[in-house]
Design an enzyme around this catalytic site. Structure first.
Site, mmCIF file in Angstrom:
data_model
loop_
_atom_site.group_PDB
_atom_site.id
_atom_site.type_symbol
_atom_site.label_atom_id
_atom_site.label_comp_id
_atom_site.label_asym_id
_atom_site.label_seq_id
_atom_site.Cartn_x
_atom_site.Cartn_y
_atom_site.Cartn_z
ATOM 1 N N CYS A 129 1.036 -1.253 0.017
ATOM 2 C CA CYS A 129 -0.007 -0.014 0.009
ATOM 3 C C CYS A 129 0.870 1.280 0.146
ATOM 4 C CB CYS A 129 -0.778 -0.096 1.206
ATOM 5 S SG CYS A 129 -1.978 1.418 1.496
ATOM 6 N N CYS A 135 -0.261 4.161 2.135
ATOM 7 C CA CYS A 135 -0.306 4.003 3.526
ATOM 8 C C CYS A 135 1.198 4.088 3.725
ATOM 9 C CB CYS A 135 -0.560 2.408 3.901
ATOM 10 S SG CYS A 135 -1.976 1.796 3.309
ATOM 11 N N ASP A 136 2.203 3.661 3.055
ATOM 12 C CA ASP A 136 3.521 3.718 3.673
ATOM 13 C C ASP A 136 4.625 4.208 2.766
ATOM 14 O OD1 ASP A 136 2.973 1.573 5.531
ATOM 15 O OD2 ASP A 136 2.913 0.067 4.036
HETATM 16 P P1 FAD Z 1 -10.003 -6.644 6.498
HETATM 17 O O1 FAD Z 1 -9.355 -5.424 7.395
HETATM 18 O O2 FAD Z 1 -9.302 -7.377 5.462
HETATM 19 O O3 FAD Z 1 -10.837 -7.554 7.535
HETATM 20 C C1 FAD Z 1 -11.693 -8.482 7.299
HETATM 21 C C2 FAD Z 1 -11.795 -9.647 8.330
HETATM 22 O O4 FAD Z 1 -12.734 -10.558 7.869
HETATM 23 C C3 FAD Z 1 -10.701 -10.190 8.542
HETATM 24 O O5 FAD Z 1 -10.472 -10.293 10.101
HETATM 25 C C4 FAD Z 1 -10.719 -11.734 8.205
HETATM 26 O O6 FAD Z 1 -10.338 -12.713 8.635
HETATM 27 C C5 FAD Z 1 -12.446 -11.558 8.532
HETATM 28 N N1 FAD Z 1 -13.016 -12.750 7.772
HETATM 29 C C6 FAD Z 1 -12.937 -13.210 6.643
HETATM 30 N N2 FAD Z 1 -13.498 -14.398 6.300
HETATM 31 C C7 FAD Z 1 -14.176 -14.543 7.412
HETATM 32 C C8 FAD Z 1 -15.154 -15.607 7.714
HETATM 33 N N3 FAD Z 1 -15.461 -16.606 6.676
HETATM 34 N N4 FAD Z 1 -15.508 -15.756 8.880
HETATM 35 C C9 FAD Z 1 -15.179 -14.756 9.935
HETATM 36 N N5 FAD Z 1 -14.238 -13.972 9.575
HETATM 37 C C10 FAD Z 1 -13.903 -13.638 8.328
HETATM 38 N N6 FAD Z 1 -4.964 1.146 5.195
HETATM 39 C C11 FAD Z 1 -5.054 2.483 5.751
HETATM 40 O O7 FAD Z 1 -5.840 3.061 5.691
HETATM 41 N N7 FAD Z 1 -3.954 2.891 6.350
HETATM 42 C C12 FAD Z 1 -2.823 2.113 6.729
HETATM 43 O O8 FAD Z 1 -1.525 2.494 7.015
HETATM 44 C C13 FAD Z 1 -2.587 0.678 6.140
HETATM 45 N N8 FAD Z 1 -1.736 -0.170 6.210
HETATM 46 C C14 FAD Z 1 -1.777 -1.317 5.571
HETATM 47 C C15 FAD Z 1 -0.762 -2.293 5.629
HETATM 48 C C16 FAD Z 1 -0.710 -3.358 5.358
HETATM 49 C C17 FAD Z 1 0.428 -4.430 5.305
HETATM 50 C C18 FAD Z 1 -2.017 -3.818 4.623
HETATM 51 C C19 FAD Z 1 -1.898 -5.439 3.959
HETATM 52 C C20 FAD Z 1 -2.941 -3.108 4.476
HETATM 53 C C21 FAD Z 1 -2.922 -1.799 5.067
HETATM 54 N N9 FAD Z 1 -3.995 -0.735 4.795
HETATM 55 C C22 FAD Z 1 -4.030 0.314 5.466
HETATM 56 C C23 FAD Z 1 -5.314 -1.199 4.220
HETATM 57 C C24 FAD Z 1 -6.383 -1.498 5.095
HETATM 58 O O9 FAD Z 1 -5.936 -2.589 6.148
HETATM 59 C C25 FAD Z 1 -7.574 -2.278 4.583
HETATM 60 O O10 FAD Z 1 -8.099 -1.473 3.434
HETATM 61 C C26 FAD Z 1 -8.589 -2.315 5.569
HETATM 62 O O11 FAD Z 1 -8.009 -3.378 6.650
HETATM 63 C C27 FAD Z 1 -10.027 -3.014 4.797
HETATM 64 O O12 FAD Z 1 -10.965 -3.232 6.174
HETATM 65 P P2 FAD Z 1 -12.125 -4.585 5.969
HETATM 66 O O13 FAD Z 1 -12.592 -4.235 7.194
HETATM 67 O O14 FAD Z 1 -12.724 -4.316 4.708
HETATM 68 O O15 FAD Z 1 -11.042 -5.799 5.719
#
Ligand code: FAD
Length: 316
Positions: A141, A144-145
Site C-alpha cells: 500500500c 499507507c507507507d
Molecule cells: P479486513 O481488514 O481485511 O478485515 C476482514 C476480516 O474478515 C478479517 O479479520 C478476516 O479474517 C475476516 N473474515 C474473512 N472471512 C471470514 C469468515 N469466513 N468468517 C469470519 N471472519 C472472516 N489502510 C490504511 O488506511 N492505512 C494504513 O496504514 C494501512 N496499512 C496497511 C498495511 C498492510 C500491510 C496492509 C495489508 C493493508 C494496509 N491498509 C492500510 C489497508 C487496510 O488494512 C484495509 O483497507 C482495511 O483493513 C480493510 O478493512 P476491511 O474491514 O474491509 O477488511
C-alpha cells in the site's frame, strides 16, 4: 427453521472484524440492534493487525499501531453491546428467512440481516524474505507507507493499473522508482501506462521477476532475474511495493451474491451497501476494488449499519 427457535433470531450478524466490520458493529449496537460479530479465529482484527504505524487514520495525530487501533475499535464495539465471537463462518444461506450462518464449530445462527465485511487478500509473491520483512520495507500500500520512504530508492512489482498508480504516487517521496514487470509491455490502461512511462523518476525493468527480498532488519536489496536471459542482478532499494492484485474474500457468498466480473468484488447498489439479496449488505475491501483504506472501509461499515436499520424498520 422451527418456529420455537424464533427468539434466537438476531437482528443482524456481521461477518468479519476489520475496520468495516467493527464500525458497522459500533453503529448497529448504538442503534440497539444487539449485533453478533464473527471475527474469524485466524486473523481477527483484519489486515491492520499485520502492520505497524498507521498514520492516515483520522484522530491519531501521532499515528497508531495497527493492532492498537483494532483493539480500540473492538473495545468500542463491545462497550455498546456487540457480541464479538472469535469464530469462522463456513457457510451461509442468505436466501433463507431468517438467514442462516454456520460456524466452523458446527453451530448455526439465524439473523434477519447480514453484513458481509470479509475484506480482501493482497496477493503475495511467495518469496524468501517477503513475510519477514513485511512492514520493514515490504508493502502492499503506497498510500499507507510511501511517506516513510522520503528520498529513498523504491521498487514496485507489477504491470497493471494499480502498479502504475503505486509507482506514480511513490514518485512524490522516492528518489527513484523501479517498476519490475514480467513482460515487455504493461497491462495497465493506456493513460496510466503513458503517465508512468513519461515520468522521469520511474525506470522500468522489463521481462523480469523478483527472486528474493534481502535485508537484515529492513529491505536492502532485491535479486531480480531476467526471464529471457536467466541473468540475476541485485537492485539496491529500501522498499518494495507489491501490486500484483488482490482477491476479495467472497468464497462464502460468491454463489449467492452478484460479483463484479472485473475485480471480483461484491456488487452493491451504490450509494447504499445493499446487495442483490434483500437484507444482505456488504462493506469494506470486499466491495472496493479501488480505495482499499481503513477509513474508507470504516465509512462503508457505518453505511451498512444504517442500511440495516432502515431495512429492519421497513421489514418488521
Ligand atoms: P479486513 O481488514 O481485511 O478485515 C476482514 C476480516 O474478515 C478479517 O479479520 C478476516 O479474517 C475476516 N473474515 C474473512 N472471512 C471470514 C469468515 N469466513 N468468517 C469470519 N471472519 C472472516 N489502510 C490504511 O488506511 N492505512 C494504513 O496504514 C494501512 N496499512 C496497511 C498495511 C498492510 C500491510 C496492509 C495489508 C493493508 C494496509 N491498509 C492500510 C489497508 C487496510 O488494512 C484495509 O483497507 C482495511 O483493513 C480493510 O478493512 P476491511 O474491514 O474491509 O477488511
Amino acid at each position: 427453521m422451527a418456529d420455537n427457535l424464533t427468539s434466537d433470531v438476531h437482528d443482524v450478524v456481521i461477518i468479519g472484524s476489520g475496520p468495516a466490520g467493527y464500525t458497522a458493529a459500533i453503529y448497529a449496537s448504538r442503534a440497539n440492534l444487539e449485533p453478533v460479530m464473527f471475527t474469524s479465529s485466524v486473523q481477527a482484527g483484519g489486515e491492520l493487525m499485520n502492520t505497524t504505524d498507521v498514520e492516515n487514520f483520522p484522530g491519531f495525530p501521532d499515528g497508531i499501531m495497527g493492532p492498537e487501533l483494532m483493539g480500540h475499535l473492538e473495545a468500542q464495539a463491545r462497550k455498546f453491546g456487540t457480541d464479538v465471537q472469535y469464530e469462522d463462518v463456513v457457510e451461509v444461506d442468505l436466501q433463507a428467512e431468517p438467514k442462516r450462518i454456520t460456524l466452523a464449530n458446527g453451530s448455526k445462527h439465524y439473523a434477519r440481516s447480514v453484513i458481509i465485511a470479509t475484506g480482501s487478500q493482497y496477493r503475495e509473491l511467495g518469496l524468501p524474505g517477503e513475510s519477514a520483512l513485511t512492514g520493514k520495507g515490504v508493502s502492499w500500500c503506497a498510500t499507507c507507507d510511501g511517506f516513510f520512504f522520503r528520498d529513498q530508492p523504491l521498487a514496485v512489482v507489477g504491470g497493471g493499473d494499480s502498479a502504475m498508480e503505486e509507482a506514480l504516487f511513490l514518485t512524490k517521496f522516492a528518489s527513484q522508482v523501479f517498476v519490475i514487470h514480467r513482460r515487455d509491455e504493461l497491462r495497465a490502461s493506456q493513460i496510466m501506462a503513458d503517465r508512468a512511462l513519461a515520468n522521469e523518476k520511474i525506470s522500468f525493468i522489463w521481462d523480469s521477476a523478483v527472486e528474493a527480498i534481502k535485508g537484515q532488519d529492513k529491505v536492502e536489496s532485491l535479486d531480480i532475474r531476467n526471464l529471457k536471459t536467466g541473468e540475476v542482478n541485485t537492485l539496491d532499494v529500501n522498499g518494495v511495493f507489491i501490486a500484483i492484485g488482490s482477491d476479495p474474500r467472497t468464497d462464502l457468498v460468491k454463489d449467492a451474491l452478484d460479483i463484479d466480473a472485473t475485480d471480483g468484488t461484491i456488487k452493491v447498489q451504490e450509494p447504499s451497501t445493499a446487495t442483490n439479496i434483500p437484507g444482505v449488505f456488504a462493506a469494506g475491501d470486499v466491495v472496493d476494488g479501488k480505495y482499499r483504506q481503513a477509513i474508507t472501509a470504516a465509512g462503508m461499515g457505518a453505511k451498512a449499519a444504517i442500511d440495516v436499520e432502515d431495512y429492519l424498520a421497513a421489514n418488521p
